[in-house]
Motif scaffolding. Structure first.
Motif, PDB file in Angstrom:
ATOM      1  N   ARG A  42      63.523  15.211  -2.574  1.00 33.58           N
ATOM      2  CA  ARG A  42      64.579  15.375  -1.567  1.00 33.58           C
ATOM      3  C   ARG A  42      63.999  15.914  -0.270  1.00 33.58           C
ATOM      4  O   ARG A  42      64.269  15.390   0.822  1.00 33.58           O
ATOM      5  CB  ARG A  42      65.670  16.309  -2.103  1.00 33.58           C
ATOM      6  CG  ARG A  42      66.724  16.635  -1.054  1.00 33.58           C
ATOM      7  CD  ARG A  42      67.756  17.618  -1.541  1.00 33.58           C
ATOM      8  NE  ARG A  42      67.223  18.882  -2.029  1.00 33.58           N
ATOM      9  CZ  ARG A  42      66.768  19.874  -1.258  1.00 33.58           C
ATOM     10  NH1 ARG A  42      66.730  19.738   0.059  1.00 33.58           N
ATOM     11  NH2 ARG A  42      66.328  21.003  -1.783  1.00 33.58           N
ATOM     12  N   ARG A  45      61.936  13.488   1.702  1.00 33.45           N
ATOM     13  CA  ARG A  45      62.752  12.474   2.369  1.00 33.45           C
ATOM     14  C   ARG A  45      63.583  13.060   3.506  1.00 33.45           C
ATOM     15  O   ARG A  45      64.382  12.357   4.132  1.00 33.45           O
ATOM     16  CB  ARG A  45      63.651  11.773   1.351  1.00 33.45           C
ATOM     17  CG  ARG A  45      62.837  10.948   0.378  1.00 33.45           C
ATOM     18  CD  ARG A  45      63.691  10.325  -0.692  1.00 33.45           C
ATOM     19  NE  ARG A  45      62.845   9.589  -1.603  1.00 33.45           N
ATOM     20  CZ  ARG A  45      62.712   8.272  -1.619  1.00 33.45           C
ATOM     21  NH1 ARG A  45      63.367   7.533  -0.761  1.00 33.45           N
ATOM     22  NH2 ARG A  45      61.919   7.686  -2.497  1.00 33.45           N
ATOM     23  N   ILE A  52      72.672  15.330  -0.274  1.00 38.66           N
ATOM     24  CA  ILE A  52      72.707  14.750  -1.618  1.00 38.66           C
ATOM     25  C   ILE A  52      74.077  14.974  -2.251  1.00 38.66           C
ATOM     26  O   ILE A  52      74.631  14.077  -2.901  1.00 38.66           O
ATOM     27  CB  ILE A  52      71.583  15.334  -2.502  1.00 38.66           C
ATOM     28  CG1 ILE A  52      70.210  14.966  -1.924  1.00 38.66           C
ATOM     29  CG2 ILE A  52      71.699  14.844  -3.948  1.00 38.66           C
ATOM     30  CD1 ILE A  52      69.962  13.480  -1.777  1.00 38.66           C
ATOM     31  N   LEU A  84      68.951   9.795  -4.003  1.00 41.21           N
ATOM     32  CA  LEU A  84      67.668   9.923  -3.304  1.00 41.21           C
ATOM     33  C   LEU A  84      67.072   8.566  -2.938  1.00 41.21           C
ATOM     34  O   LEU A  84      66.009   8.490  -2.331  1.00 41.21           O
ATOM     35  CB  LEU A  84      66.674  10.693  -4.188  1.00 41.21           C
ATOM     36  CG  LEU A  84      66.975  12.169  -4.386  1.00 41.21           C
ATOM     37  CD1 LEU A  84      66.137  12.739  -5.519  1.00 41.21           C
ATOM     38  CD2 LEU A  84      66.724  12.921  -3.088  1.00 41.21           C
TER      39      LEU A  84
END
Length: 109
Positions: A42, A45, A52, A84
């Motif tokens: 996470r 990214r 999320i 994700l």
């Protein structure tokens, strides 16, 4: 001479209260490791727990539980992985052949 001693699994199992408790602790540790890895993905990214949570339709607190390994079922992991941008691939190994469960089948259950 080394300051290390060989790990005594039998003594550990007895110390923690038996094989069932030792296995429960092993599963808990592995869920924490896997949750940590999802959190790392996470962060790599550039997403927040709130991002999320919004994609998954859950609270930020629930995402935190997932990343700590406290809510780690196949369904939860599948939804988190998809949020994700990935796809969870579940594989059953029978020795002489394997069976792949698609993420669509996981969602349908």
């Amino acid at each position: 001479m080394s300051g290390y001693s060989k790990w005594d699994r039998e003594a550990y199992v007895e110390r923690v209260g038996g094989p069932d408790e030792a296995e429960r602790r092993r599963r808990t540790l592995m869920a924490r490791v896997d949750g940590y890895q999802l959190a790392e993905i996470r962060r790599q990214r550039g997403l927040t727990q709130s991002d999320i949570a919004e994609i998954m339709g859950v609270t930020k607190g629930r995402v935190s539980q997932i990343e700590r390994g406290e809510a780690f079922t196949v369904d939860v992991v599948s939804r988190c992985v998809e949020a994700l941008g990935g796809e969870l691939r579940l594989l059953a190994d029978f020795g002489d052949h394997t069976y792949k469960v698609s993420s669509e089948q996981l969602r349908a259950s």
